[in-house]
Design a protein around this motif. Sequence first.
Motif, PDB file in Angstrom:
ATOM      1  N   LYS A 111      -5.449   3.203  -2.849  1.00 14.41           N
ATOM      2  CA  LYS A 111      -5.867   4.330  -2.010  1.00 14.41           C
ATOM      3  C   LYS A 111      -7.131   4.992  -2.547  1.00 14.41           C
ATOM      4  O   LYS A 111      -8.002   5.418  -1.780  1.00 14.41           O
ATOM      5  CB  LYS A 111      -4.734   5.361  -1.946  1.00 14.41           C
ATOM      6  CG  LYS A 111      -5.116   6.649  -1.235  1.00 14.41           C
ATOM      7  CD  LYS A 111      -3.995   7.673  -1.280  1.00 14.41           C
ATOM      8  CE  LYS A 111      -4.419   8.970  -0.615  1.00 14.41           C
ATOM      9  NZ  LYS A 111      -3.351   9.985  -0.603  1.00 14.41           N
ATOM     10  N   ALA A 149      -6.723   4.523   6.229  1.00 16.56           N
ATOM     11  CA  ALA A 149      -5.934   3.528   5.502  1.00 16.56           C
ATOM     12  C   ALA A 149      -5.402   2.466   6.455  1.00 16.56           C
ATOM     13  O   ALA A 149      -5.413   1.263   6.138  1.00 16.56           O
ATOM     14  CB  ALA A 149      -4.776   4.203   4.765  1.00 16.56           C
ATOM     15  N   SER A 168      -9.627  -2.948  -4.321  1.00 17.08           N
ATOM     16  CA  SER A 168     -10.091  -1.571  -4.209  1.00 17.08           C
ATOM     17  C   SER A 168     -11.105  -1.489  -3.074  1.00 17.08           C
ATOM     18  O   SER A 168     -12.235  -1.988  -3.216  1.00 17.08           O
ATOM     19  CB  SER A 168     -10.730  -1.112  -5.515  1.00 17.08           C
ATOM     20  OG  SER A 168     -11.357   0.152  -5.331  1.00 17.08           O
ATOM     21  N   LEU A 201      -6.243  -1.474   6.078  1.00 17.91           N
ATOM     22  CA  LEU A 201      -5.164  -2.458   5.923  1.00 17.91           C
ATOM     23  C   LEU A 201      -5.213  -3.499   7.031  1.00 17.91           C
ATOM     24  O   LEU A 201      -4.984  -4.692   6.794  1.00 17.91           O
ATOM     25  CB  LEU A 201      -3.810  -1.757   5.904  1.00 17.91           C
ATOM     26  CG  LEU A 201      -3.520  -0.865   4.703  1.00 17.91           C
ATOM     27  CD1 LEU A 201      -2.171  -0.179   4.851  1.00 17.91           C
ATOM     28  CD2 LEU A 201      -3.572  -1.659   3.407  1.00 17.91           C
ATOM     29  N   ALA A 216       4.687   2.417  -6.880  1.00 17.11           N
ATOM     30  CA  ALA A 216       3.755   1.351  -6.513  1.00 17.11           C
ATOM     31  C   ALA A 216       3.730   0.266  -7.577  1.00 17.11           C
ATOM     32  O   ALA A 216       3.767  -0.934  -7.273  1.00 17.11           O
ATOM     33  CB  ALA A 216       2.358   1.935  -6.304  1.00 17.11           C
ATOM     34  N   ASP A 245       0.670   5.579  -0.101  1.00 21.14           N
ATOM     35  CA  ASP A 245      -0.197   6.749   0.041  1.00 21.14           C
ATOM     36  C   ASP A 245      -0.142   7.533  -1.267  1.00 21.14           C
ATOM     37  O   ASP A 245       0.285   8.692  -1.317  1.00 21.14           O
ATOM     38  CB  ASP A 245       0.282   7.596   1.229  1.00 21.14           C
ATOM     39  CG  ASP A 245      -0.735   8.671   1.597  1.00 21.14           C
ATOM     40  OD1 ASP A 245      -1.894   8.563   1.157  1.00 21.14           O
ATOM     41  OD2 ASP A 245      -0.363   9.616   2.309  1.00 21.14           O
ATOM     42  N   TYR A 265       0.854  -1.189   0.000  1.00 21.52           N
ATOM     43  CA  TYR A 265       0.000   0.000   0.000  1.00 21.52           C
ATOM     44  C   TYR A 265       0.887   1.234   0.000  1.00 21.52           C
ATOM     45  O   TYR A 265       1.820   1.349   0.798  1.00 21.52           O
ATOM     46  CB  TYR A 265      -0.904   0.050   1.227  1.00 21.52           C
ATOM     47  CG  TYR A 265      -1.807   1.280   1.241  1.00 21.52           C
ATOM     48  CD1 TYR A 265      -3.009   1.275   0.551  1.00 21.52           C
ATOM     49  CD2 TYR A 265      -1.421   2.452   1.900  1.00 21.52           C
ATOM     50  CE1 TYR A 265      -3.828   2.406   0.532  1.00 21.52           C
ATOM     51  CE2 TYR A 265      -2.226   3.582   1.883  1.00 21.52           C
ATOM     52  CZ  TYR A 265      -3.428   3.556   1.207  1.00 21.52           C
ATOM     53  OH  TYR A 265      -4.224   4.666   1.181  1.00 21.52           O
ATOM     54  N   VAL A 287       4.781  -0.613   2.893  1.00 22.11           N
ATOM     55  CA  VAL A 287       4.000   0.629   2.929  1.00 22.11           C
ATOM     56  C   VAL A 287       4.884   1.815   2.569  1.00 22.11           C
ATOM     57  O   VAL A 287       6.066   1.844   2.888  1.00 22.11           O
ATOM     58  CB  VAL A 287       3.349   0.869   4.308  1.00 22.11           C
ATOM     59  CG1 VAL A 287       2.315  -0.197   4.597  1.00 22.11           C
ATOM     60  CG2 VAL A 287       4.387   0.939   5.412  1.00 22.11           C
ATOM     61  N   LEU A 300      -2.130  -5.806  -3.753  1.00 19.19           N
ATOM     62  CA  LEU A 300      -2.029  -4.354  -3.772  1.00 19.19           C
ATOM     63  C   LEU A 300      -3.368  -3.763  -3.359  1.00 19.19           C
ATOM     64  O   LEU A 300      -4.402  -4.080  -3.949  1.00 19.19           O
ATOM     65  CB  LEU A 300      -1.653  -3.855  -5.171  1.00 19.19           C
ATOM     66  CG  LEU A 300      -1.720  -2.338  -5.404  1.00 19.19           C
ATOM     67  CD1 LEU A 300      -0.663  -1.619  -4.575  1.00 19.19           C
ATOM     68  CD2 LEU A 300      -1.565  -2.009  -6.891  1.00 19.19           C
ATOM     69  N   VAL A 301      -3.364  -2.918  -2.343  1.00 21.28           N
ATOM     70  CA  VAL A 301      -4.571  -2.216  -1.912  1.00 21.28           C
ATOM     71  C   VAL A 301      -4.489  -0.787  -2.434  1.00 21.28           C
ATOM     72  O   VAL A 301      -3.488  -0.096  -2.223  1.00 21.28           O
ATOM     73  CB  VAL A 301      -4.713  -2.235  -0.379  1.00 21.28           C
ATOM     74  CG1 VAL A 301      -5.930  -1.429   0.057  1.00 21.28           C
ATOM     75  CG2 VAL A 301      -4.820  -3.669   0.123  1.00 21.28           C
TER      76      VAL A 301
END
Length: 774
Positions: free
Chosen positions: A47, A87, A69, A91, A28, A15, A13, A105, A44-45
């Motif tokens: 934002k 976030a 997502s 997570l 990323a 920002d 993740y 991160v 992958l998460v």
Amino acid sequence: MKGTPVRPRALVYGDVDLNLIDGSAIWAQGMVQALARAGCAVTLVLKAPVRTGRLVDPLRALPEVTVRSPHAEGLIDHEGGMPPKLAAAILARVDAENPFDLIVVRGRRLAGKLSAGPMAGRLWTYLTDVPQSAAEFDGASKGELRRIADASRVLLCQTEELRGFLESAVPATAGKSVLFPPVVVLPDGMKTRQEGTPDGRALKLVYTGKFAPRWNTYEMTSLPRLLAMRGVDAELHMVGDKIHDDPKDPAFATRMRTALEGGQGVVWHGGHPRAEAMRLTAACDVGLSWRDREMDASLELSTKVLECGTLGVPVVLNRTPMHERLFGTDYPLFAATEADVLDALTLIGKNPDVFALAVERCRAAAAGFTLDAAAGRLRACLAQTFPEPSATVLAAAAEHERTAARVRASGEGGLAALDGALSGAAADVAASPDGPRRLRVGVAGHDLKFFSRLLDYLRSRPDMDVRVDHWAALKVHDEERSQELADWADVIVCEWCGPNAIWFAQRKRPGQRLVVRLHRFELYARWPKHLDIDAVDEVVCVSPHYADLTREITGWPAAKVTTVPNWVDDHQLDRPKLAGAEHHLGMIGIAPSRKRLDLALDVLEELRRDDPRFTLFIKTKLPWEYWWIWQKEEERAHYEQVFRRIRRSPLLSGGVVFDSYGRDVASWLRRIGFVLSTSDDESFHLAPAEGMASGAVPVLLGWPGADTIYDDRWIHAGTSAMADAISTTVSLGRWEHDRLLAADQVRAAYGLDEVCRQWTDLLAASPAAAAKTT
């Protein structure tokens, strides 16, 4: 084995908003690709909700990559991005479903939130948004970064400059910081810039990324007009759709958009998928990364610069030490002012040879930032963090279980009880839902600083269960906790042969193994005389010389005294040398007086008679900072004489530099070309070995036992011979050869991987002999 998947599971993740093409978004994408290639199953998460798939879609297509997502899954009830607090909560929720092995991160505030939560210990934190000068580093910043470092298993740093700065400012980062530069990935089928110069047509300039004041993007839009006034036909291609709103300059966004839409010679392509942005770049002649001078102190490296280099497009950029190291001091496209930019572009627009040189330098600079290189770095970190289980260790654990069952049954009486206990123990091991029983290792001691990295390694092994009994002081401990360890462990390691070793030897169970690590300090103390050596399986010394002395002084059985050397963290110490290192000598620690700083000064004086460039750097606490040293009259007299000599000697004037003591040894060693060891005696002397791992040449006096640890070629008969060896090595151009040889030697003998292997073998030894000990 449960908890040890074949492919480590990584959660990523940042920002960052992957709808916008900028350096952080490219990070990323590159991180996910590199982790997948290094052997991880990656999640992958995102934002922000997906508004364009130009960066996300290529990741969704990769095997072993899952893109999640939170907005699409209904975990967030608004369309905006996620602030750090939200976030962190999202997570934690994703992780709770099936905990990940590592969490990568990016974002200091987010990492700060996660450092206090259940992910602590699994964080691989990518640090960029940190203060980049000592003036900006206040107490709050240091405190936050210390907490992040403590909670992180690995700290990923973009550049050596950032890594060194962090290690000096926040000592907790030392030993965890790993270099992870930007990743440059060319899309499949991407064509690089065609060879040749832009003869007979307009010079095509290109910029991709965000539009912001300090990036000089508005000033760039004037370049075609100004170049035309010099007789150079040029056009500027700008790719991107993120225009920065600057509170300090509210009119910037409007001014920037106007220039993009109507500037002379400016072609604004808007936002595009990364592959298209790179295709547009490859169709141009020169990239622009000229920024405001305020950014010259930045410790970060532009991904766009490296992308241009990979595509064969030379770049105009600021002259900084980092850029000089990458491109060479004579790179022709360094620029500080608008006039410099115009001069450089005019030069290459009219000089094909200079243009070709710039292309070559940029290609060479970018060569070390490929996806394969990034995956290799991550693969090495993963191998250290998640070692493979060993059949030998698991077999030893099972044998300990059978031995314990045998001992229990012998107290309960009868062969039937013994047979039942043994078959029951075997069944318990085989039927365990957690897989094979792990080897139980207990570590006990009051000061574990010399065992720290070994302890980290043992804890990371999936086939070992490690517990620590940390004594409050040499003789002070919680007896109940120590007894619990004694009752539980298969193997107990006593760090230091002190009261801890005596206590555990008195309570050792039949079949249990007891290993005692002895240092120089205890050998001449009283504790070895009171140790029941019959209860000890092995005494570990760090050098053959001290193993021989231990046998001689104690009279212990020779077979029980073994040698496992000190470890050297060669992975952390292997960093590029700074310019001029071949004229820099180094010492680490000058107290007590038997370290013989006076002899090091003899070496320096001889060298500076012929070449004043030689300088001695000393990283140390000063002798008066050790009360037990400074209270001795002979110690004070020694140092008073030494410091008086430094102050008065014309040859030493300006040639001795004292650097503060700290954990940033790896960064400090970048400037050191030779590490001195002038001691009267040492048990091992780690400083020369650390210097060797850093790429420095060791220069030692022949203290007793030095030849059992270091190659004879590095050992000299006196200070004159030391000075002559250093001078000859430099003058004949042998320094590069010798330092690489030294690094190979120390890696093979004392590298962390090798010493960890020896300790694994030691702890996995059969408990059969120990079972006979009562």
